[in-house]
Each structure stands twice: as structure tokens, then as C-alpha cells.
Write a protein that holds these residues in place. Structure first.
Motif, PDB file in Angstrom:
ATOM      1  N   VAL A  77       0.840  -1.204   0.000  1.00 32.81           N
ATOM      2  CA  VAL A  77       0.000   0.000   0.000  1.00 32.81           C
ATOM      3  C   VAL A  77       0.869   1.246   0.000  1.00 32.81           C
ATOM      4  N   GLU A  78       1.868   1.252   0.863  1.00 31.99           N
ATOM      5  CA  GLU A  78       2.704   2.443   0.995  1.00 31.99           C
ATOM      6  C   GLU A  78       3.547   2.664  -0.257  1.00 31.99           C
ATOM      7  N   SER A 100       2.965   7.088   3.269  1.00 33.95           N
ATOM      8  CA  SER A 100       3.159   6.248   4.427  1.00 33.95           C
ATOM      9  C   SER A 100       2.537   6.939   5.627  1.00 33.95           C
ATOM     10  N   SER A 101       1.673   6.251   6.301  1.00 36.31           N
ATOM     11  CA  SER A 101       1.013   6.935   7.411  1.00 36.31           C
ATOM     12  C   SER A 101       0.525   5.976   8.473  1.00 36.31           C
ATOM     13  N   GLY A 102       0.259   6.541   9.612  1.00 33.38           N
ATOM     14  CA  GLY A 102      -0.336   5.756  10.676  1.00 33.38           C
ATOM     15  C   GLY A 102      -1.702   5.245  10.267  1.00 33.38           C
ATOM     16  N   CYS A 144      -4.693  -1.432   7.738  1.00 31.05           N
ATOM     17  CA  CYS A 144      -4.207  -2.793   7.470  1.00 31.05           C
ATOM     18  C   CYS A 144      -4.493  -3.700   8.660  1.00 31.05           C
ATOM     19  N   LEU A 145      -4.365  -3.157   9.851  1.00 33.87           N
ATOM     20  CA  LEU A 145      -4.648  -3.963  11.048  1.00 33.87           C
ATOM     21  C   LEU A 145      -6.138  -4.272  11.161  1.00 33.87           C
ATOM     22  N   VAL A 146      -6.968  -3.293  10.825  1.00 32.20           N
ATOM     23  CA  VAL A 146      -8.419  -3.508  10.826  1.00 32.20           C
ATOM     24  C   VAL A 146      -8.751  -4.642   9.865  1.00 32.20           C
ATOM     25  N   LEU A 147      -8.170  -4.553   8.660  1.00 34.08           N
ATOM     26  CA  LEU A 147      -8.465  -5.572   7.646  1.00 34.08           C
ATOM     27  C   LEU A 147      -7.971  -6.939   8.081  1.00 34.08           C
ATOM     28  N   ASP A 148      -6.813  -6.967   8.756  1.00 37.55           N
ATOM     29  CA  ASP A 148      -6.275  -8.232   9.234  1.00 37.55           C
ATOM     30  C   ASP A 148      -7.289  -8.926  10.144  1.00 37.55           C
ATOM     31  N   GLU A 149      -7.921  -8.146  10.998  1.00 37.87           N
ATOM     32  CA  GLU A 149      -8.957  -8.672  11.892  1.00 37.87           C
ATOM     33  C   GLU A 149     -10.184  -9.103  11.075  1.00 37.87           C
ATOM     34  N   PHE A 150     -10.534  -8.276  10.107  1.00 38.52           N
ATOM     35  CA  PHE A 150     -11.681  -8.558   9.227  1.00 38.52           C
ATOM     36  C   PHE A 150     -11.516  -9.912   8.526  1.00 38.52           C
TER      37      PHE A 150
END
Ligand code: GTP
Length: 264
Positions: free
Chosen positions: A208-209, A215-217, A223-229
Motif C-alpha cells: 500500500v505504501e 506512508s502513514s499511521g 491494514c490492522l483492521v483488515l487483518d482482523e476482518f
């Protein structure tokens, strides 16, 4: 049986699958393929079309919204544009949806799958009261699964892929039903890249970056949200055109139906 307990014949309920996807993702072609597969697999299917604006369907629907509401007349009568006409037609149909569910319920002993096609513009179904009413009516009566169709060749760029997955995530959050991602058009582009990104969020974040030179928080958080999804769904690669992946599709659909039974 010999244990002295009465024999209970469990009546299996059909699994309802609501097929949604962005315009052009191949929903209608996939529906056609699913209907054909159900027939060749000697399963019993029931088919609903909820798209009032479709001009010709490649498959035969048992219940067709077009038999009840004429969307061109609705447009004229309420002075609406095409999208308003489709939405209002769906609203009118939703007021009678308990009758539709009753019809299906009366035949549930003879059915394995209920396949539901939705309007071409995804938000008409996913962001309307009638879409929720219809989804709820099914989900309160039958094991119900949402199939989100992804246009795989159009999702090769990491940022597009992310947007598409965030949209799917919104649908999961809104419906709270088991979600099956169908990566369609694998005859044009394999979905291997998606499996890798879904499996390794750091690889995806790097992509993505790299893609957005941004590049951002925020992208890290997303990406972390999607990982959980991704942990909350099933996926399958299919081609509506060649028929690749149908056996796998129905296997995942059955698993999703079982998840529904265990959760609700
Ligand atoms: P709406 O009309 O917006 O409902 O579109 P839709 O999502 O129903 O898509 P549709 O089935 O009309 O397919 C859109 C285009 O993609 C058509 O040209 C299809 O032939 C093509 N298409 C659908 N599935 C596949 C596939 O598996 N492989 C390839 N190569 N093309 C596909």
C-alpha cells in the motif's frame, strides 16, 4: 431407535445466499453459473431476482421483483431518476417481503439453496432500509450468507484492493452475517496476490505504501483492521465465465451456513 428415544427427523433448512458486488463485478454472470451448478449437482435451488432494472436475465428466477413492480412506471409516477426509481421499487417490494419469505418457507423441505440477486448499484441494496429489511427477513428465518463478489482483475492495485475490502468490511459490520468473498474473473487474473495480502498484513502494508507513496499511521491502522476482518470471513476464487471454483464455492457456502447455525 433402539435407545428408546423418539426418532427425530431433522429438517434441514436451505441456505440463503445474497449475492452483492460492485457494478460490473460479474454478479449476474455468477448467479447464472451458480444456478446451473445447483442443477448439475442435483441440488434443489430457488432463485430470486431483486434487480428491478435488469432488462434480460440469463437464468430463470422463481420470484422476480419485475413481476411485482415496474420500475419505469415508478420513475414516472414519483418523478424519479433511474437510481431513485430502483430504490423506490425495492422499497415497495420490501413492504411485501414477508410474503416472499412465507413462500420460501412453505417449500423449505424441498430446497437446498436460495440464491438472491441484488440491484446492479450495490449501495441501493447495502445502504437502504429495504435492503436491511430484506436481509433481516431472510436472516431471521433461514441460515443466511452474504456473498461479496470481487472483480479480481480490477483489484490488483493495493489501494483499490484496500478500498474494496473496507467496503466489504462495512457490509459485514452492517449485516453481521457470515461473509463469503468470491474473487471473480480468475480466468483473467489469479487471486493468489489477494491470498498473500490477506495472510500477511505487513506485506500488504508495504505494498500500500509503495503504491500510494503515502506512508502513514492511517494506512497501518487500516491494514490492522483488515487483518482482523479477514479472520471473520471465507474466500474462494471463481470464474463465472469458465465455471472454475464452483465446487469450492458451495463447500465454503455450506461452511458459512454452519457458522450461521452455530452463531445465531
Ligand atoms: P450489473 O449489470 O451492474 O449488475 O453487473 P454485474 O455485476 O451483474 O456484472 P455482469 O454479470 O453483467 O458482468 C460484467 C462483465 O464482466 C460482463 O462483460 C461479463 O461477461 C464479465 N464477466 C463476469 N464474470 C466474468 C468472469 O468470471 N471472467 C471474465 N473474463 N469476465 C467476466
Amino acid at each position: 431407535g433402539s435407545s428408546g428415544r423418539p426418532t427425530v427427523i431433522a429438517r434441514k433448512k436451505p441456505i440463503v445466499v445474497i449475492v452483492i458486488g460492485m457494478a460490473g463485478s460479474g454478479k449476474t454472470t455468477l448467479m447464472h453459473r451458480l444456478v446451473a451448478h445447483v442443477q448439475t449437482a442435483r441440488k434443489r435451488g430457488y432463485v430470486l431476482n431483486l434487480d428491478p432494472a435488469v432488462t434480460s436475465l440469463p437464468y430463470t428466477a422463481n420470484i422476480d421483483i419485475r413481476d411485482t413492480v415496474n420500475y419505469k412506471n415508478v420513475m414516472k409516477e414519483y418523478h424519479l431518476g433511474p437510481n431513485g426509481g430502483i430504490l423506490t421499487s425495492l422499497n415497495l417490494f420490501a413492504t411485501k417481503f414477508d410474503e416472499v419469505v412465507n413462500l420460501v418457507e412453505r417449500r423449505e423441505g424441498e430446497l437446498d439453496y436460495v440464491l438472491v440477486d441484488t440491484p446492479g448499484q450495490i449501495e441501493i441494496f447495502t445502504w437502504s432500509a429495504s435492503g436491511s429489511i430484506i436481509t433481516e427477513a431472510f436472516a431471521s428465518t433461514f441460515p443466511t450468507v452474504v456473498c461479496y463478489v470481487v472483480d479480481t482483475p480490477r483489484s490488483l492495485s493495493p489501494v483499490t484492493f484496500m478500498s474494496n475490502m473496507l467496503y466489504a468490511c462495512g457490509i459485514l459490520y452492517k449485516t453481521r452475517l457470515p461473509l463469503l468473498l468470491a474473487f471473480n474473473k480468475v480466468d483473467v487474473a489469479q487471486h493468489q496476490f489477494a491470498l498473500e495480502w490477506m495472510d500477511d498484513f505487513e506485506a500488504f502494508q508495504a505494498a500500500v505504501e509503495n503504491d500510494s507513496s503515502y506512508s502513514s499511521g492511517l494506512s497501518r491502522s487500516l491494514c490492522l483492521v483488515l487483518d482482523e476482518f479477514y479472520r471473520n470471513l471465507r474466500n474462494v476464487g471463481v470464474s463465472a465465465v469458465t465455471g472454475v471454483g464452483m465446487v469450492d464455492f458451495f463447500a465454503k457456502l455450506d461452511e458459512s451456513g454452519t457458522e450461521y447455525m452455530q452463531t445465531y
